[in-house]
Scaffold this active site. Sequence first.
Site, PDB file in Angstrom:
ATOM      1  N   VAL A  14       5.789   5.552   0.296  1.00 59.25           N
ATOM      2  CA  VAL A  14       4.945   4.442   0.861  1.00 59.25           C
ATOM      3  C   VAL A  14       5.384   3.174   0.547  1.00 59.25           C
ATOM      4  O   VAL A  14       5.648   2.244   1.227  1.00 59.25           O
ATOM      5  CB  VAL A  14       3.180   4.452   0.458  1.00 59.25           C
ATOM      6  CG1 VAL A  14       2.619   3.472   1.095  1.00 59.25           C
ATOM      7  CG2 VAL A  14       2.845   6.129   0.988  1.00 59.25           C
ATOM      8  N   ALA A  33       1.688 -14.382   9.010  1.00 60.73           N
ATOM      9  CA  ALA A  33       0.912 -14.771   7.760  1.00 60.73           C
ATOM     10  C   ALA A  33       0.913 -16.330   7.573  1.00 60.73           C
ATOM     11  O   ALA A  33       0.078 -16.757   6.877  1.00 60.73           O
ATOM     12  CB  ALA A  33       1.472 -14.091   6.520  1.00 60.73           C
ATOM     13  N   LYS A 105      -6.808   6.611  -1.748  1.00 58.46           N
ATOM     14  CA  LYS A 105      -7.858   7.060  -1.083  1.00 58.46           C
ATOM     15  C   LYS A 105      -8.770   7.515  -2.184  1.00 58.46           C
ATOM     16  O   LYS A 105     -10.227   7.282  -2.204  1.00 58.46           O
ATOM     17  CB  LYS A 105      -7.842   8.058   0.090  1.00 58.46           C
ATOM     18  CG  LYS A 105      -7.189   9.371  -0.212  1.00 58.46           C
ATOM     19  CD  LYS A 105      -5.884   9.685   0.659  1.00 58.46           C
ATOM     20  CE  LYS A 105      -4.701  10.267  -0.027  1.00 58.46           C
ATOM     21  NZ  LYS A 105      -3.871  11.085   0.824  1.00 58.46           N
ATOM     22  N   GLU A 129      -6.716  -0.621   3.676  1.00 60.62           N
ATOM     23  CA  GLU A 129      -6.423   0.077   5.199  1.00 60.62           C
ATOM     24  C   GLU A 129      -5.569   1.223   5.148  1.00 60.62           C
ATOM     25  O   GLU A 129      -5.991   2.327   5.993  1.00 60.62           O
ATOM     26  CB  GLU A 129      -5.548  -0.892   6.163  1.00 60.62           C
ATOM     27  CG  GLU A 129      -5.473  -0.434   7.608  1.00 60.62           C
ATOM     28  CD  GLU A 129      -6.802  -0.402   8.273  1.00 60.62           C
ATOM     29  OE1 GLU A 129      -7.071   0.822   8.693  1.00 60.62           O
ATOM     30  OE2 GLU A 129      -7.403  -1.391   8.554  1.00 60.62           O
ATOM     31  N   VAL A 132      -6.976   5.274   4.588  1.00 56.98           N
ATOM     32  CA  VAL A 132      -7.404   6.163   5.538  1.00 56.98           C
ATOM     33  C   VAL A 132      -6.730   6.326   6.917  1.00 56.98           C
ATOM     34  O   VAL A 132      -6.438   5.479   7.468  1.00 56.98           O
ATOM     35  CB  VAL A 132      -9.110   5.896   5.870  1.00 56.98           C
ATOM     36  CG1 VAL A 132      -9.600   6.691   6.852  1.00 56.98           C
ATOM     37  CG2 VAL A 132      -9.973   5.593   4.741  1.00 56.98           C
ATOM     38  N   GLY A 134      -3.745   6.976   7.691  1.00 57.22           N
ATOM     39  CA  GLY A 134      -2.255   6.117   7.622  1.00 57.22           C
ATOM     40  C   GLY A 134      -1.990   4.916   8.439  1.00 57.22           C
ATOM     41  O   GLY A 134      -2.808   3.919   7.963  1.00 57.22           O
ATOM     42  N   GLY A 187       6.990  18.624   3.659  1.00 58.56           N
ATOM     43  CA  GLY A 187       6.508  17.727   2.958  1.00 58.56           C
ATOM     44  C   GLY A 187       5.302  16.680   3.070  1.00 58.56           C
ATOM     45  O   GLY A 187       5.156  15.602   2.275  1.00 58.56           O
ATOM     46  N   ASP A 201      -9.167  15.681   0.470  1.00 55.94           N
ATOM     47  CA  ASP A 201      -8.391  14.513   0.877  1.00 55.94           C
ATOM     48  C   ASP A 201      -9.418  14.107   2.053  1.00 55.94           C
ATOM     49  O   ASP A 201      -9.623  12.780   1.890  1.00 55.94           O
ATOM     50  CB  ASP A 201      -7.075  15.084   1.567  1.00 55.94           C
ATOM     51  CG  ASP A 201      -6.269  13.851   1.996  1.00 55.94           C
ATOM     52  OD1 ASP A 201      -6.002  13.099   1.323  1.00 55.94           O
ATOM     53  OD2 ASP A 201      -6.191  13.881   3.405  1.00 55.94           O
ATOM     54  N   LYS A 205     -11.443  10.431   2.446  1.00 57.95           N
ATOM     55  CA  LYS A 205     -11.133   9.355   3.643  1.00 57.95           C
ATOM     56  C   LYS A 205     -12.733   9.304   4.328  1.00 57.95           C
ATOM     57  O   LYS A 205     -13.198   8.313   4.497  1.00 57.95           O
ATOM     58  CB  LYS A 205     -10.198   9.928   4.424  1.00 57.95           C
ATOM     59  CG  LYS A 205      -9.081   9.688   3.980  1.00 57.95           C
ATOM     60  CD  LYS A 205      -8.083  10.678   4.740  1.00 57.95           C
ATOM     61  CE  LYS A 205      -6.546  10.921   3.950  1.00 57.95           C
ATOM     62  NZ  LYS A 205      -5.779  11.846   4.713  1.00 57.95           N
TER      63      LYS A 205
HETATM   64  N1  HSE Z   1      -2.012  15.014   2.863  1.00 63.03           N
HETATM   65  C1  HSE Z   1      -2.407  13.950   3.769  1.00 63.03           C
HETATM   66  C2  HSE Z   1      -2.519  14.350   5.142  1.00 63.03           C
HETATM   67  C3  HSE Z   1      -1.417  12.627   3.549  1.00 63.03           C
HETATM   68  O1  HSE Z   1      -2.217  15.715   5.272  1.00 63.03           O
HETATM   69  O2  HSE Z   1      -3.053  13.917   6.130  1.00 63.03           O
HETATM   70  C4  HSE Z   1      -2.302  11.329   4.111  1.00 63.03           C
HETATM   71  O3  HSE Z   1      -3.333  11.050   3.405  1.00 63.03           O
END
Ligand code: HSE
Length: 436
Positions: A14, A33, A105, A129, A132, A134, A187, A201, A205
């Site tokens: 990221v 901006a 998150k 932002e 949640v 991406g 990955g 995860d 979110k």
């Molecule tokens: N591991 C998360 C997913 C990545 O599979 O959505 C992004 O939070």
Amino acid sequence: MEPVKIGLLGLGTVGGGTVRVLARNGREIARRAGRELMIAKAFTRDPKKPRICSTAGIELVSDPWQVVEDPEIAIVAELIGGLSPAKELVLGAIERGKHVVTANKALIALHGNEIFARASAKGVMVAFEAAVAGGIPIIKVLREGLAGNRIEWVAGIINGTCNFILSAMREEGRAFAEVLKEAQAQGFAEADPSFDVDGIDAAHKLTILAAIAFGIPLQFDRVYTEGITRITPEDIRYAEELGYRIKALGIARRAKNGIELRVHPCLVPARRLLANVEGVMNAVVVKGDAVGPTLYYGPGAGAEPTASAVVADLVDVVRVMTADPENRVPHLAFQPDALSDLPILPMGEVETAYYLRLKVADQPGVLADVARILADHQISIEAVIQKEPKSGQEEVPLILLTHRVKESAMDAAVAKIERLPSVKAPLHRIRLETLE
Ligand code: HSE
């Protein structure tokens, strides 16, 4: 005007994506901006590691506090993930009067209430932002775009790994464990796969989405969380036969007596757009009382999609950093003193429809016994499939769809059904939502 100096914590996927997007679109972003955004300093554990971006012009440091304590840095972007030292660094930046942008998150879901309180006390912003879904700007949608609505429910595919696994299981008829290995090799799964496949995860979110949808505090520990590890290719096939797809959903719903907060696999009618979101993509449906149902779709992970959200937050912060704190959008969409104490409902109080799969003896009266128990609990049957036994087998699968019922009634019925001598294995149930 002087460029705004930004400090990055983390130069991985990221962080690297953020550097790349800012370098490529810097002029366009400055026009939006009103000032140039400059990444002045970045913390990385290994400055020599090959990375996806050029670090020319960025001072690389191996101690994150060198970023947080630098008086020249106005905004700290926390992109290292995890709870510690991310929490200490974010609070450290806030204490020093710096604005924070984070993609974390878990940090927001677990410690956001404390972090936002500190940020408000110090008059700084914490933007999240990228935490949640991406690249989907769902935080902005809920906080600003739909601010005129009373949000009724939010339902989303907010974990790309689960969606990839369920899509591949459906398309190729493969088993869960086999497809999980492939997701890990590609990955995008979390370092600990249980975060993805056990729903943690998505629960992080959903905690964030629910807070800003309903104006309630962040309550991660109240989310019901169930993963996809028990879903079989047979369940997916039977669901298809009945006109449904199985998706891993995060659902936050305003019910009569409180809020439902739940992450679990769910049958969704195949004709719904949400049911047709495949692979690693994310999608969130938000139902507002004024606008009706709205759908947001896009990549939920990856270097540049997540950077897209990080950079949008940086632009937002730069635009309003000189404004009075009272004139900024509140962290959790609602004014901090106007948060509601609506209770989160226990699962027993939640009402859904169900898919039930039983393994039963192939003999007269079995279906009648099961139907009688369901009727005794006021559970109405919507559809039934019973397959002929395979040659030489004495047990058959029996699949039922039910109408909506409180989970406590279904629990009681299931306990009785499992005690029937003709029922040969624990009943397998999956919740079903029509998302109407
Ligand atoms: N591991 C998360 C997913 C990545 O599979 O959505 C992004 O939070």
